[in-house]
Design a protein around this motif. Sequence first.
Motif, mmCIF file in Angstrom:
data_model
loop_
_atom_site.group_PDB
_atom_site.id
_atom_site.type_symbol
_atom_site.label_atom_id
_atom_site.label_comp_id
_atom_site.label_asym_id
_atom_site.label_seq_id
_atom_site.Cartn_x
_atom_site.Cartn_y
_atom_site.Cartn_z
ATOM 1 N N THR A 13 -14.619 -25.398 -22.910
ATOM 2 C CA THR A 13 -14.959 -26.197 -21.741
ATOM 3 C C THR A 13 -15.586 -27.494 -22.225
ATOM 4 O OG1 THR A 13 -15.337 -24.236 -20.376
ATOM 5 C CG2 THR A 13 -16.305 -26.297 -19.615
ATOM 6 N N TYR A 14 -14.957 -28.623 -21.859
ATOM 7 C CA TYR A 14 -15.401 -29.934 -22.328
ATOM 8 C C TYR A 14 -15.940 -30.770 -21.168
ATOM 9 C CZ TYR A 14 -12.498 -28.911 -26.443
ATOM 10 O OH TYR A 14 -11.923 -28.345 -27.550
ATOM 11 N N GLU A 15 -16.956 -31.527 -21.472
ATOM 12 C CA GLU A 15 -17.441 -32.571 -20.578
ATOM 13 C C GLU A 15 -17.235 -33.919 -21.279
ATOM 14 O OE1 GLU A 15 -21.685 -34.168 -18.697
ATOM 15 O OE2 GLU A 15 -21.506 -32.082 -19.376
ATOM 16 N N ASN A 16 -16.697 -34.888 -20.540
ATOM 17 C CA ASN A 16 -16.367 -36.202 -21.118
ATOM 18 C C ASN A 16 -15.297 -36.080 -22.207
ATOM 19 O OD1 ASN A 16 -18.182 -37.443 -19.444
ATOM 20 N ND2 ASN A 16 -19.756 -37.702 -20.998
ATOM 21 N N PHE A 17 -14.225 -35.387 -21.907
ATOM 22 C CA PHE A 17 -13.111 -35.257 -22.840
ATOM 23 C C PHE A 17 -12.328 -36.566 -22.817
ATOM 24 C CE2 PHE A 17 -8.847 -33.822 -24.123
ATOM 25 C CZ PHE A 17 -9.156 -33.056 -25.238
ATOM 26 N N PRO A 18 -12.146 -37.257 -23.973
ATOM 27 C CA PRO A 18 -11.506 -38.580 -23.975
ATOM 28 C C PRO A 18 -9.984 -38.483 -23.892
ATOM 29 C CG PRO A 18 -12.180 -37.990 -26.194
ATOM 30 C CD PRO A 18 -12.653 -36.879 -25.308
ATOM 31 N N LEU A 19 -9.398 -39.322 -23.023
ATOM 32 C CA LEU A 19 -7.945 -39.379 -22.840
ATOM 33 C C LEU A 19 -7.499 -40.837 -22.912
ATOM 34 C CD1 LEU A 19 -7.701 -36.944 -19.805
ATOM 35 C CD2 LEU A 19 -7.048 -36.403 -22.167
ATOM 36 N N PHE A 20 -6.403 -41.094 -23.596
ATOM 37 C CA PHE A 20 -5.887 -42.454 -23.731
ATOM 38 C C PHE A 20 -5.049 -42.837 -22.521
ATOM 39 C CE2 PHE A 20 -6.516 -41.273 -28.204
ATOM 40 C CZ PHE A 20 -7.232 -42.369 -28.641
ATOM 41 N N VAL A 21 -5.269 -44.062 -22.022
ATOM 42 C CA VAL A 21 -4.445 -44.635 -20.957
ATOM 43 C C VAL A 21 -4.230 -46.114 -21.269
ATOM 44 C CG1 VAL A 21 -5.224 -43.036 -19.167
ATOM 45 C CG2 VAL A 21 -6.464 -45.178 -19.531
ATOM 46 N N THR A 22 -3.145 -46.676 -20.738
ATOM 47 C CA THR A 22 -2.872 -48.089 -20.948
ATOM 48 C C THR A 22 -3.955 -48.937 -20.296
ATOM 49 O OG1 THR A 22 -0.492 -47.678 -20.994
ATOM 50 C CG2 THR A 22 -1.198 -49.932 -20.549
ATOM 51 N N ASP A 23 -4.418 -49.931 -21.028
ATOM 52 C CA ASP A 23 -5.443 -50.847 -20.530
ATOM 53 C C ASP A 23 -4.751 -51.957 -19.737
ATOM 54 O OD1 ASP A 23 -7.601 -52.422 -20.027
ATOM 55 O OD2 ASP A 23 -8.113 -52.820 -22.122
ATOM 56 N N THR A 24 -4.858 -51.901 -18.421
ATOM 57 C CA THR A 24 -4.193 -52.911 -17.582
ATOM 58 C C THR A 24 -4.883 -54.266 -17.648
ATOM 59 O OG1 THR A 24 -5.463 -52.133 -15.662
ATOM 60 C CG2 THR A 24 -3.266 -51.194 -15.987
ATOM 61 N N VAL A 44 -12.615 -30.987 -18.858
ATOM 62 C CA VAL A 44 -11.375 -30.286 -19.184
ATOM 63 C C VAL A 44 -11.681 -28.878 -19.665
ATOM 64 C CG1 VAL A 44 -9.388 -30.244 -20.747
ATOM 65 C CG2 VAL A 44 -10.141 -32.414 -19.771
ATOM 66 N N ASN A 45 -10.862 -27.927 -19.196
ATOM 67 C CA ASN A 45 -10.833 -26.586 -19.773
ATOM 68 C C ASN A 45 -9.561 -26.464 -20.602
ATOM 69 O OD1 ASN A 45 -13.225 -25.595 -18.543
ATOM 70 N ND2 ASN A 45 -12.111 -25.276 -16.632
ATOM 71 N N ALA A 46 -9.676 -25.964 -21.823
ATOM 72 C CA ALA A 46 -8.530 -25.918 -22.731
ATOM 73 C C ALA A 46 -8.421 -24.544 -23.377
ATOM 74 C CB ALA A 46 -8.658 -26.993 -23.807
ATOM 75 N N VAL A 47 -7.175 -24.099 -23.521
ATOM 76 C CA VAL A 47 -6.860 -22.878 -24.268
ATOM 77 C C VAL A 47 -5.978 -23.282 -25.434
ATOM 78 C CG1 VAL A 47 -5.720 -20.631 -24.235
ATOM 79 C CG2 VAL A 47 -7.024 -21.404 -22.237
ATOM 80 N N ASN A 48 -6.320 -22.796 -26.616
ATOM 81 C CA ASN A 48 -5.606 -23.163 -27.836
ATOM 82 C C ASN A 48 -5.189 -21.917 -28.599
ATOM 83 O OD1 ASN A 48 -6.256 -23.551 -31.048
ATOM 84 N ND2 ASN A 48 -5.055 -25.244 -30.245
#
Length: 326
Positions: free
Chosen positions: A153-164, A179-183
Amino acid sequence: FTATADQRYDLFKTEEDQVLGITAGYSFLNQQDSVGHINSNIFLINPFIKAQINEYSFMAGFRFNVASDSVTKARFYPIAEARIELIPNALKLYAGFSGEMNQVSLQSITEQNLYISSVIPWRYEYTKFKIYGGFQSNISRSFNFNGSISGSTYENFPLFVTDTASYLNNSFTLLYDNVNAVNLEAELEFIKSARLRLALTGEYNHYKTDKQEYAWYKPAYEFGFSGRYDIQKKIVISAKATVTGKVWALVPVPDPNIDAIGDSPYILEAQEIKGWTDINLGAEYRFNKALSFWLNFNNITNSKYYRWNNYRSYGINIMGGASYSF
């Protein structure tokens, strides 16, 4: 830096002594972009105890993080791990839980994406809770097989997006989400002395985001193959192949409803980027202990894929060089 101090004690009156210890750490980041800079500090205190009884081993403790920039934040994470050697020198099982705090940094994001904007919103990423388990096995003298599963369980999980805000929409910034993640991971390795080494790897990830529609640019699966063959300690042949699943990208498209000066001409929509396969071959000739020559053939299938929106991969390309060690 980190430093650990520990001492053995016979707390439980068993054949093996127990270990009491503490790890302390400190990290400092000075990050600067085109509009300013930020100084951040993270302090770590991690007391722990370790014990082993026959084929069983245990570790327990807690991780206490204090972060300081313009404000001070503190987080407490319990940690524990248990291991059992079911078959001596052949099969081990383990399970545990943990958590941690990390500063999202220029180094950590450029290791993933080089096409970043000159202005990035920096935050701390918190792994609030992670539970995991797995196994390590030696099937035979030549084969190793390992696997693991985890849920985080993540808080402030970084994700890339295009900078408009970039004029050509050709750089990336960060969005943060919970984000919740299963690996799931698996690795099969074949080792034949020091001359031949082959490995197959597989990874599956499932992300459940809080606010974003998808975990942008995060593939659900990735498979890999690597091989290395040493011929008489003179010629080394290597191979590497990667198969990556599709990703979703948050892409700017023209806004058909623009009717006012100063409004953003773009809206962001989710677009699918197809998965890709990349195969590379390499060779190295060792002239002597100090001098060697190498040649790499990259993307030998000439696959035209996009790892990032607007950035198509190079086709087949060849690189070579020499190295000399003193």
